[in-house]
Design an enzyme around this catalytic site. Structure first.
Site, PDB file in Angstrom:
ATOM      1  N   GLY A 181       0.887  -1.191   0.007  1.00  0.00           N
ATOM      2  CA  GLY A 181      -0.037  -0.084   0.065  1.00  0.00           C
ATOM      3  C   GLY A 181       0.884   1.330  -0.033  1.00  0.00           C
ATOM      4  N   CYS A 182       0.206   2.569  -0.616  1.00  0.00           N
ATOM      5  CA  CYS A 182       0.880   3.807  -0.757  1.00  0.00           C
ATOM      6  C   CYS A 182       1.318   4.125   0.803  1.00  0.00           C
ATOM      7  CB  CYS A 182       0.342   4.791  -1.223  1.00  0.00           C
ATOM      8  SG  CYS A 182      -1.380   4.974  -0.712  1.00  0.00           S
ATOM      9  N   TYR A 183       0.413   4.376   1.640  1.00  0.00           N
ATOM     10  CA  TYR A 183       0.717   4.587   3.169  1.00  0.00           C
ATOM     11  C   TYR A 183       1.544   3.747   3.641  1.00  0.00           C
ATOM     12  CZ  TYR A 183      -3.137   7.908   3.873  1.00  0.00           C
ATOM     13  OH  TYR A 183      -4.167   8.976   3.906  1.00  0.00           O
TER      14      TYR A 183
END
Length: 317
Positions: free
Chosen positions: A132-134
């Site tokens: 995921g990006c976060y």
């Protein structure tokens, strides 16, 4: 020999970023792009200047595996990948599959592809779960201090509204976001669980801001002993010395400096008087290093191509 990539979920922001990256890649080309909303329309209507023009198709999930491509990239919302994967397993089991959703990030049968931290385990992987990006921003900020943590890391994350996707919601409604900062999913966010599984326990508090792209992640690390600033910096420099997409700096990085770029900037590196509390800031483009860039790194590695082929590396002083 040019290898072909099939992209499922091509209308979203990440799908669009991948189309541009694949089009610039010397060894890869698009085999099909599937999008229900754009079926029958040429890519050139949305991407002027592409080397390769195709028409958007609508491939049923249970027929995806019949498509004659070498790589399948699934850029679908969470919870929708399973039918595509089942079809690929049935009709094209040797194909490379990269899933950009969270559906397989907790499945030990899938390689978790955050290359800077996990590429040594990538050999032979044909099923890749893109982080995921976060979660990418958190792990890259925490990893060099992972063995010195004393308790969970508090992570305050702010994303541009592109992270909310293209389906209308409060988190991508510019009227509501104007002059605002929107907190959401304040406990048990899926990226909090993802980082706990793959790196270290975190307490993650996400927010959406009115800018389009980019993540700012401020991480508050409690440490098991006192550290000097030079020792912290040495750990980060050693961890990322040979990583062309990771750039370290003394000052806290600004998200505006990374938007539209493939890399990550990490900085701040501030200790309290005891040396046992460290604050680190990382910024990345959620559509690129948080998704599409990372997918291309993973594809290149899996295919035996230089990892950074097709990516324009940022030059820093």
């Amino acid at each position: 020999m040019t290898l072909k990539i099939g992209l499922v979920g091509a209308r979203g922001h990440v799908g669009e970023a991948l189309i541009r990256i694949i089009d610039a890649h010397p060894d890869l080309s698009l085999g099909f792009v599937s999008s229900r909303e754009r079926v029958g329309k040429p890519l050139s209507d949305f991407f002027p200047g592409l080397k390769q023009d195709l028409v958007y198709s609508q491939v049923a999930f249970d027929e995806v595996g019949r498509q004659p491509v070498d790589v399948f990239v699934l850029a679908l919302p969470n919870g929708m990948a399973a039918d595509c994967v089942s079809s690929i397993e049935r009709f094209h089991p040797d194909a490379l599959v990269v899933d950009l959703s969270a559906d397989y990030r907790f499945d030990s049968a899938w390689y978790y592809g955050l290359p800077e931290l996990t590429r040594t385990h990538a050999a032979g992987a044909r099923r890749i779960s893109n982080p995921g990006c976060y979660a990418s921003a958190m792990q890259l900020a925490i990893h060099p201090m992972r063995d010195a943590l004393d308790g969970a890391v508090q992570c305050f994350g702010v994303s541009g509204y592109s992270g909310a996707g293209t389906t209308p919601s409060d988190k991508n409604d510019l009227r509501k976001l104007a002059d605002n900062l929107m907190p959401y999913a304040l406990v048990n966010h899926i990226h909090e669980r993802e980082v706990a599984r793959h790196c270290a326990p975190v307490e993650f508090i996400p927010h959406v801001a009115p800018h389009f792209r980019g993540i700012t992640m401020t991480c508050n690390l409690h440490l098991s002993r006192g550290f000097e600033a030079s020792e912290v910096r040495e750990r980060f420099e050693s961890a990322y010395a040979n990583e062309p997409l990771i750039h370290l700096q003394s000052d806290p990085p600004w998200v505006s400096d990374i938007a539209g770029k493939h890399g990550v900037r990490i900085g701040g590196f501030t200790l309290d008087a005891s040396g046992r509390r460290l604050v680190v800031v990382s910024v990345l483009d959620n559509l690129l290093k948080g998704a599409a860039t990372q997918a291309m790194q993973n594809i290149n590695i899996a295919l035996g191509i230089d990892e950074f082929t097709g990516l324009e590396l940022e030059k820093t002083a």
